[in-house]
Design an enzyme around this catalytic site. Sequence first.
Site, mmCIF file in Angstrom:
data_model
loop_
_atom_site.group_PDB
_atom_site.id
_atom_site.type_symbol
_atom_site.label_atom_id
_atom_site.label_comp_id
_atom_site.label_asym_id
_atom_site.label_seq_id
_atom_site.Cartn_x
_atom_site.Cartn_y
_atom_site.Cartn_z
ATOM 1 N N SER A 39 74.449 -23.990 -34.884
ATOM 2 C CA SER A 39 75.498 -22.933 -34.613
ATOM 3 C C SER A 39 74.841 -22.684 -32.961
ATOM 4 C CB SER A 39 75.323 -22.033 -35.529
ATOM 5 O OG SER A 39 75.901 -22.448 -36.961
ATOM 6 N N GLU A 216 64.943 -32.471 -35.739
ATOM 7 C CA GLU A 216 65.940 -32.173 -36.977
ATOM 8 C C GLU A 216 66.164 -33.558 -37.176
ATOM 9 O OE1 GLU A 216 68.284 -28.810 -37.467
ATOM 10 O OE2 GLU A 216 67.976 -28.696 -35.923
ATOM 11 N N HIS A 232 58.218 -24.964 -9.991
ATOM 12 C CA HIS A 232 57.178 -23.676 -10.104
ATOM 13 C C HIS A 232 56.227 -22.767 -10.901
ATOM 14 C CE1 HIS A 232 60.458 -22.627 -6.549
ATOM 15 N NE2 HIS A 232 61.134 -23.447 -6.989
ATOM 16 N N LYS A 323 63.874 -20.660 -44.147
ATOM 17 C CA LYS A 323 65.391 -19.632 -44.700
ATOM 18 C C LYS A 323 64.807 -19.003 -46.422
ATOM 19 C CE LYS A 323 68.326 -21.716 -42.506
ATOM 20 N NZ LYS A 323 70.144 -22.567 -42.317
#
Length: 332
Positions: A39, A216, A232, A323
């Site tokens: 998301s 994933e 750099h 989660k």
Amino acid sequence: MLDFYLSWPEMIRSALSEWGAYRVEGSFREVVVVGMGGSGIVGDYLQVLAAERGPLPVHVVKSHLLPRFAGPGSLVLVVSYSGNTLETLVAFKSAVERGLRVAVISSGGLLEEEAKRRGVLHVKVRGGLVPRASLPLMLYAALGLLDASGYTVVPRGEAEKSASFLEAARSSALEVSKSLAEWLYSECTKPGRVVVVATHSPLDVLAVRFKNELSENSKLHVRVEVAPECMHNDVVGYEALVARDLCVLELVDPTDEAGVELVDFMESIYRDVAAKTRRLALVGGSALEKLMYGSLVAGLASTLLGELRGVDPLETRTIKLYKSRAREIFRV
Ligand code: F6R
């Protein structure tokens, strides 16, 4: 999973049928997009598209911490496919408590409930998919919302054109993805291989999307190198490499001359360390079409690679584990 990705042109059309149905009242000077993972990437895409057109700056927050600078001139656009991501909920609550202008995009979940309870604008997208496969639903919902609110990042006509473009490109994208998945399988999944996605600005977001999709869907660990910034710092790390076994996927926009030369230069450095390289040239007219084409190939190729590796592209066990611990970590 493959079918979800292959239905992206139809997803874009369904989002287009709702284009203009929601609008944010009042004026704002900047957009702060809050979201995580599949998301949160919507914020990255909005940022790069807005930077090209310049109607207003877009800041991306992939955290539970809403920056202090978000204020009366900001639109806080909260995006969570499930509507249940804790970091996103925490940032949403701080935005509401600070009295900021907020809009939410989700397929439901606690964010929908909270938005409705607090009288916050909620844009509902179709549920039942995984967030990464529903990118067009969330991205085009956000583009439509901004357009209807008077801040056009991509005009409706261009969004419609991108649906037809992706429809026409779908079968060739699948062929490109099959061949890419086979190459990734044979060259990048050998023990000890370091996998790199290399690109040039402004394709940074697409390289991140490739990394996330390969993580994933294919369960592959990947690093990202973006020129000119990597010239750099990262390039110096190639002077005394510890792990010499590199496998590099290069992403280029063939219409960007400096971009192609930057990646050519990177390739000369990769060649010095005997890295295996493969180049994907984006197709498409507009920046949106190129991003959608690249994202489609990322989704398809990573799913096919997952299948070749014998892992389940849909399953994301460690995200679930995280989660289940997040409430304790954030003490909510
Ligand atoms: C992508 C994915 C994750 C989630 C992230 C946030 O498919 O599964 O990256 O996007 O864990 O969840 P949502 O998107 O529901 O807020």
